[in-house]
Motif scaffolding. Structure first.
Motif, mmCIF file in Angstrom:
data_model
loop_
_atom_site.group_PDB
_atom_site.id
_atom_site.type_symbol
_atom_site.label_atom_id
_atom_site.label_comp_id
_atom_site.label_asym_id
_atom_site.label_seq_id
_atom_site.Cartn_x
_atom_site.Cartn_y
_atom_site.Cartn_z
ATOM 1 N N ARG A 504 0.823 -1.214 0.000
ATOM 2 C CA ARG A 504 0.000 0.000 0.000
ATOM 3 C C ARG A 504 0.860 1.269 0.000
ATOM 4 N N LEU A 505 1.995 1.221 0.691
ATOM 5 C CA LEU A 505 2.878 2.381 0.753
ATOM 6 C C LEU A 505 3.251 2.840 -0.649
ATOM 7 N N ARG A 506 3.654 1.922 -1.495
ATOM 8 C CA ARG A 506 4.034 2.253 -2.867
ATOM 9 C C ARG A 506 2.820 2.632 -3.696
ATOM 10 N N MET A 507 1.755 1.840 -3.589
ATOM 11 C CA MET A 507 0.546 2.094 -4.371
ATOM 12 C C MET A 507 -0.041 3.470 -4.091
ATOM 13 N N GLN A 508 -0.158 3.810 -2.810
ATOM 14 C CA GLN A 508 -0.750 5.091 -2.434
ATOM 15 C C GLN A 508 0.071 6.255 -2.963
ATOM 16 N N ALA A 509 1.384 6.124 -2.896
ATOM 17 C CA ALA A 509 2.243 7.210 -3.362
ATOM 18 C C ALA A 509 2.094 7.421 -4.865
ATOM 19 N N ASP A 510 2.027 6.349 -5.639
ATOM 20 C CA ASP A 510 1.901 6.493 -7.086
ATOM 21 C C ASP A 510 0.494 6.922 -7.491
ATOM 22 N N ALA A 511 -0.514 6.450 -6.769
ATOM 23 C CA ALA A 511 -1.889 6.868 -7.073
ATOM 24 C C ALA A 511 -2.111 8.341 -6.778
ATOM 25 N N ALA A 512 -1.309 8.913 -5.869
ATOM 26 C CA ALA A 512 -1.466 10.324 -5.522
ATOM 27 C C ALA A 512 -1.092 11.252 -6.665
ATOM 28 N N MET A 513 -0.549 10.732 -7.756
ATOM 29 C CA MET A 513 -0.368 11.564 -8.942
ATOM 30 C C MET A 513 -1.715 12.052 -9.459
ATOM 31 N N PHE A 514 -2.806 11.385 -9.034
ATOM 32 C CA PHE A 514 -4.139 11.766 -9.482
ATOM 33 C C PHE A 514 -5.163 11.869 -8.352
ATOM 34 N N LEU A 515 -4.960 11.177 -7.235
ATOM 35 C CA LEU A 515 -6.017 10.984 -6.252
ATOM 36 C C LEU A 515 -5.691 11.639 -4.924
ATOM 37 N N PRO A 516 -6.635 12.400 -4.341
ATOM 38 C CA PRO A 516 -6.432 13.001 -3.030
ATOM 39 C C PRO A 516 -6.714 12.001 -1.913
ATOM 40 N N ALA A 517 -6.291 12.364 -0.700
ATOM 41 C CA ALA A 517 -6.482 11.475 0.440
ATOM 42 C C ALA A 517 -7.951 11.279 0.777
ATOM 43 N N ALA A 518 -8.775 12.310 0.581
ATOM 44 C CA ALA A 518 -10.159 12.272 1.059
ATOM 45 C C ALA A 518 -10.981 11.166 0.419
ATOM 46 N N VAL A 519 -10.637 10.745 -0.792
ATOM 47 C CA VAL A 519 -11.426 9.711 -1.467
ATOM 48 C C VAL A 519 -10.760 8.339 -1.418
ATOM 49 N N THR A 520 -9.524 8.263 -0.926
ATOM 50 C CA THR A 520 -8.734 7.042 -1.043
ATOM 51 C C THR A 520 -8.798 6.239 0.238
ATOM 52 N N GLY A 521 -9.617 5.180 0.250
ATOM 53 C CA GLY A 521 -9.731 4.343 1.427
ATOM 54 C C GLY A 521 -8.464 3.550 1.679
ATOM 55 N N SER A 522 -8.064 3.480 2.960
ATOM 56 C CA SER A 522 -6.873 2.717 3.342
ATOM 57 C C SER A 522 -7.116 2.121 4.714
ATOM 58 N N HIS A 523 -7.017 0.801 4.809
ATOM 59 C CA HIS A 523 -7.414 0.104 6.034
ATOM 60 C C HIS A 523 -6.242 -0.611 6.691
ATOM 61 N N VAL A 524 -6.282 -0.681 8.000
ATOM 62 C CA VAL A 524 -5.323 -1.476 8.760
ATOM 63 C C VAL A 524 -5.762 -2.929 8.666
ATOM 64 N N GLY A 525 -4.939 -3.737 8.037
ATOM 65 C CA GLY A 525 -5.301 -5.126 7.817
ATOM 66 C C GLY A 525 -4.863 -6.035 8.954
ATOM 67 N N PRO A 526 -5.095 -7.349 8.799
ATOM 68 C CA PRO A 526 -4.724 -8.312 9.831
ATOM 69 C C PRO A 526 -3.211 -8.376 10.035
ATOM 70 N N ARG A 527 -2.823 -8.938 11.176
ATOM 71 C CA ARG A 527 -1.398 -9.090 11.476
ATOM 72 C C ARG A 527 -0.704 -9.875 10.356
ATOM 73 N N THR A 528 -1.311 -10.961 9.933
ATOM 74 C CA THR A 528 -0.828 -11.700 8.771
ATOM 75 C C THR A 528 -1.715 -11.332 7.592
ATOM 76 N N CYS A 529 -1.155 -10.654 6.607
ATOM 77 C CA CYS A 529 -1.964 -10.158 5.490
ATOM 78 C C CYS A 529 -2.581 -11.311 4.712
ATOM 79 N N HIS A 530 -3.874 -11.212 4.418
ATOM 80 C CA HIS A 530 -4.592 -12.295 3.765
ATOM 81 C C HIS A 530 -4.258 -12.431 2.286
ATOM 82 N N THR A 531 -3.672 -11.418 1.676
ATOM 83 C CA THR A 531 -3.366 -11.506 0.239
ATOM 84 C C THR A 531 -1.878 -11.683 -0.054
ATOM 85 N N SER A 532 -1.011 -11.390 0.925
ATOM 86 C CA SER A 532 0.431 -11.557 0.689
ATOM 87 C C SER A 532 1.091 -12.520 1.664
ATOM 88 N N GLY A 533 0.433 -12.794 2.785
ATOM 89 C CA GLY A 533 1.023 -13.653 3.807
ATOM 90 C C GLY A 533 2.073 -12.961 4.648
#
Length: 692
Positions: A504-533
């Motif tokens: 998310r750190l990388r994705m959010q930074a690159d998406a900010a070339m177009f997208l403001p914080a107010a519309v960009t949802g970002s969630h605290v995920g589980p201790r063990t990430c369900h999509t990356s492990g």
């Protein structure tokens, strides 16, 4: 020759019409003097001719014409209703000028075609908006129509567009300019993880914080095409439009989506800030404009399809203690939905899971001081559903098409489909206190179809009109439908299904070339990430979520006391500061260390900022390099404080001043030397607050 110009104090766009043909852009860049003679500019910019060229250079007009021997891609590909190709030769007819607006009308009388290009410039956000409309006296078949074509700069060595995939959205692709075409075409029928409709063309030597850059975004939620072409004579053109062939029936009127464009003399950040402001302040229509952005809790990664009322109440209670202000009930509440294979299209509450409806859960959530949101996937259908058994003809595409996640797409161009969906959704919105809809879209279309996109937009528009205070999130397996078209009808987007904070750190930074914080949802995920492990520290996960519209999406019952305390403290910081954070400009910092992904959020009045400096990998050198800031008042001093000093590790043995407490330094120092941060492990982040 006739000439026109649009100005906003930061840029000038100038056009000219030569010899009665289609107008062309003769200049786009830093402001020209008010006294500039545009006719002279038009003549001065004409290129020479030599061997191997025609006797006159075909114009790179706002819609390059094949009938003019144009050596590149034309701006219009058209056929008669019987399929015969048409080669228009437009002649200029009229111009309509207004305050920051320009409409240019041209006509091919022989073929009965009228082409209208409209431009508008926003003096507040510095965004140019341009559309092309084609009207025909008799029905025609449209293959390709470009929004007004703009030239690309000559002093540029590369372009940056954005690719991606599920859980890997917004990946920048740098392509050198060379003779020929850089063509990006989305055939999935939605905006797509694969082809975000955006382009940045940096001038030679440009960085995030300095140099020239030109930015483009095509505001359309369906299939699209981008052409960045260098002609044999060296000229360069940028074209955007709907994906070719997606207007499937003959018609007498066609129009592109808006093309948003901007010139910046302050690097890539100049483009980014303009896009962020224009989307947030001009395009998004906020359901409750004066209400603060609430902290989300989404239950998906806690329970998936296994809904139990008492467990959900317990989870909601824990989420509220952590600072959540909105509870979103995700997939699994309707029909007989126990897995992906069934019930899409049956938007009625599952009596097995909710025998008394949603009222007991909503009452509990309201009692905790939270609002309630509900997940839908309205454009989809399962064959195992009452809706499909009653209306198999509502499925878009062939019966033998490949399903996606055991589901198919509804034909949103049909009035009866939209009427049925509106009836089901509005019945729930009318019965229950639902403040928020998570609107998902979990498979691509069987083929791209512009009418499908228009139908979805129409349904959203009708629901917004009927329930203006209900907020809607655009989700499509994460970031599969993110564009200014859908965000004109929604107020939040789900950037990615990945809750991995490192990704998310990388994705959010690159998406900010177009997208403001107010519309960009970002969630605290589980201790063990369900999509990356991957397992990441709670502080890193919490602060990365706090960089955008913050939320949680995990089972709060897994948290240790320490993790709950950290999450609650970061959430409290976010809620205390969201008043300025959600209207702040996001500037990417030019990090001297490629292992550091850093950005600076600056309040609109410039009085405060926060720097997020995430360590994505190990550095090549031992000690952290100073990180230069940007965009500060050059005559001011700032008090800077390391907000998360408690995260300093034992291997950080030195005494950088920020480890000890606040320090006051000049902005000139901060922007020329930078801040010296403590040493840290990969997968961690430093958060620095600054006040003028």
């Amino acid at each position: 020759m006739e000439c026109w110009r649009l100005d906003d104090g930061r840029q000038t766009l100038a056009l000219a019409m030569r010899a009665g043909g289609l107008p062309e852009v003769i200049y786009w860049g830093p402001p020209l003097p008010d006294s500039e003679d545009l006719a002279v500019i038009a003549r001065a910019g004409e290129i020479d001719m030599t061997g191997g060229m025609l006797d006159r250079t075909p114009p790179l007009s706002i819609c390059p014409e094949a009938a003019q021997s144009f050596p590149g891609q034309p701006g219009l590909v058209l056929h008669a209703e019987d399929g015969a190709p048409l080669l228009p030769a437009f002649r200029f007819e009229a111009a309509e000028t207004g305050d920051g607006t320009l409409a240019l009308v041209s006509r091919d009388t022989a073929l009965g075609l009228t082409l209208t290009a409209r431009f508008a410039i926003d003096r507040g956000t510095h965004i140019l908006t341009a559309t092309t409309a084609l009207a025909a006296d008799a029905p025609v078949r449209l293959h390709w129509l470009a929004a007004p074509v703009l030239p690309a700069p000559q002093l540029s060595d590369e372009m940056i567009d954005l690719a991606g995939r599920w859980c890997g959205e917004f990946q920048p692709i740098r392509t050198p300019w060379s003779p020929g075409i850089r063509l990006r075409e989305n055939r999935t029928g939605r905006t797509g993880h694969e082809h975000f409709p955006g382009l940045i063309v940096p001038g030679r030597g440009a960085t995030h914080t300095g140099g020239e850059a030109w930015g483009f975004h095509y505001g359309w939620s369906g299939g699209h095409r981008m052409i960045a072409e260098e002609l044999p004579d060296g000229r360069r053109q940028i074209q955007w439009g709907h994906a070719p062939g997606t207007e499937r029936t003959p018609a007498t009127r066609f129009e592109t989506a808006p093309l948003y464009a901007v010139y910046s003399a302050k690097g890539l950040n100049g483009c980014a800030v303009s896009f962020q402001r224009h989307l947030r302040d001009r395009i998004v229509t906020w359901a409750r404009p004066d209400a603060p952005r609430p902290v989300h809790y989404n239950c998906w990664e806690a329970v998936y399809f296994d809904h139990d009322l008492e467990e959900l109440k317990d989870i909601a209670t824990r989420a509220a203690r952590l600072g959540a202000e909105r509870f979103v009930l995700d997939d699994g509440w309707f029909g007989t939905r126990d897995d992906y294979t069934t019930s899409l299209g049956d938007w009625t509450i599952d009596p097995r899971k909710y025998p008394d409806g949603l009222t007991p859960l909503i009452d509990h959530i309201h009692g905790l001081g939270m609002t309630f949101g509900l997940w839908f996937e309205p454009e989809m259908i399962n064959t195992d559903s009452a809706a499909f058994r009653a209306h198999p003809d509502w499925r878009l595409g062939a019966a033998d098409q490949i399903p996606g996640r055991q589901q198919y797409v509804l034909d949103m161009s049909r009035d009866d489909v939209r009427e049925e969906l509106f009836g089901q959704i509005s019945a729930l919105l009318g019965r229950y206190a639902i403040d928020y809809i998570k609107w998902d879209h979990n498979r691509v279309l069987p083929y791209p179809d512009a009418a499908q996109t228009r139908g979805t937009h129409a349904l959203l528009d009708r629901l917004r009109a009927a329930f203006p205070t209900v907020e809607i999130e655009s989700c499509a397996s994460g970031g599969g439908r993110i564009d200014f078209g859908i965000l004109g009808r929604t107020q939040r987007l789900w950037l990615s299904d990945s809750n991995d904070a490192l990704e998310r750190l990388r994705m959010q930074a690159d998406a900010a070339m177009f997208l403001p914080a107010a519309v960009t949802g970002s969630h605290v995920g589980p201790r063990t990430c369900h999509t990356s492990g991957r397992i990441l520290d709670i502080s890193f996960r919490a602060w990365v979520a706090a960089m955008r519209h913050m939320g949680f999406e995990m089972d709060p019952r897994e948290l240790t006391d320490h993790e709950a305390d950290v999450l609650a403290r970061v959430t409290a910081w976010w809620t205390d500061n969201r008043g300025w954070l959600m209207t702040a400009d996001i500037h990417r910092l030019d990090s001297p260390d490629p292992a550091i992904i850093a950005e600076q959020h600056i309040s609109r009045d410039g009085g405060q900022f926060v720097v997020f400096a995430g360590r994505a990998a190990s550095s090549a050198q031992i000690a952290p390099r100073p990180l230069r800031l940007t965009g500060l008042d050059p005559e001011a001093s700032y008090e800077i404080t390391l907000l998360n000093r408690d995260d300093v590790t034992g291997l950080s043995r030195g005494q950088p001043a920020l480890k000890a407490g606040a320090e006051i330094v000049s902005s000139r120092y901060l922007m020329s030397h930078g801040i010296s941060l403590p040493w840290a492990f990969p997968g961690s982040i430093w958060v620095v607050n600054g006040r003028r």
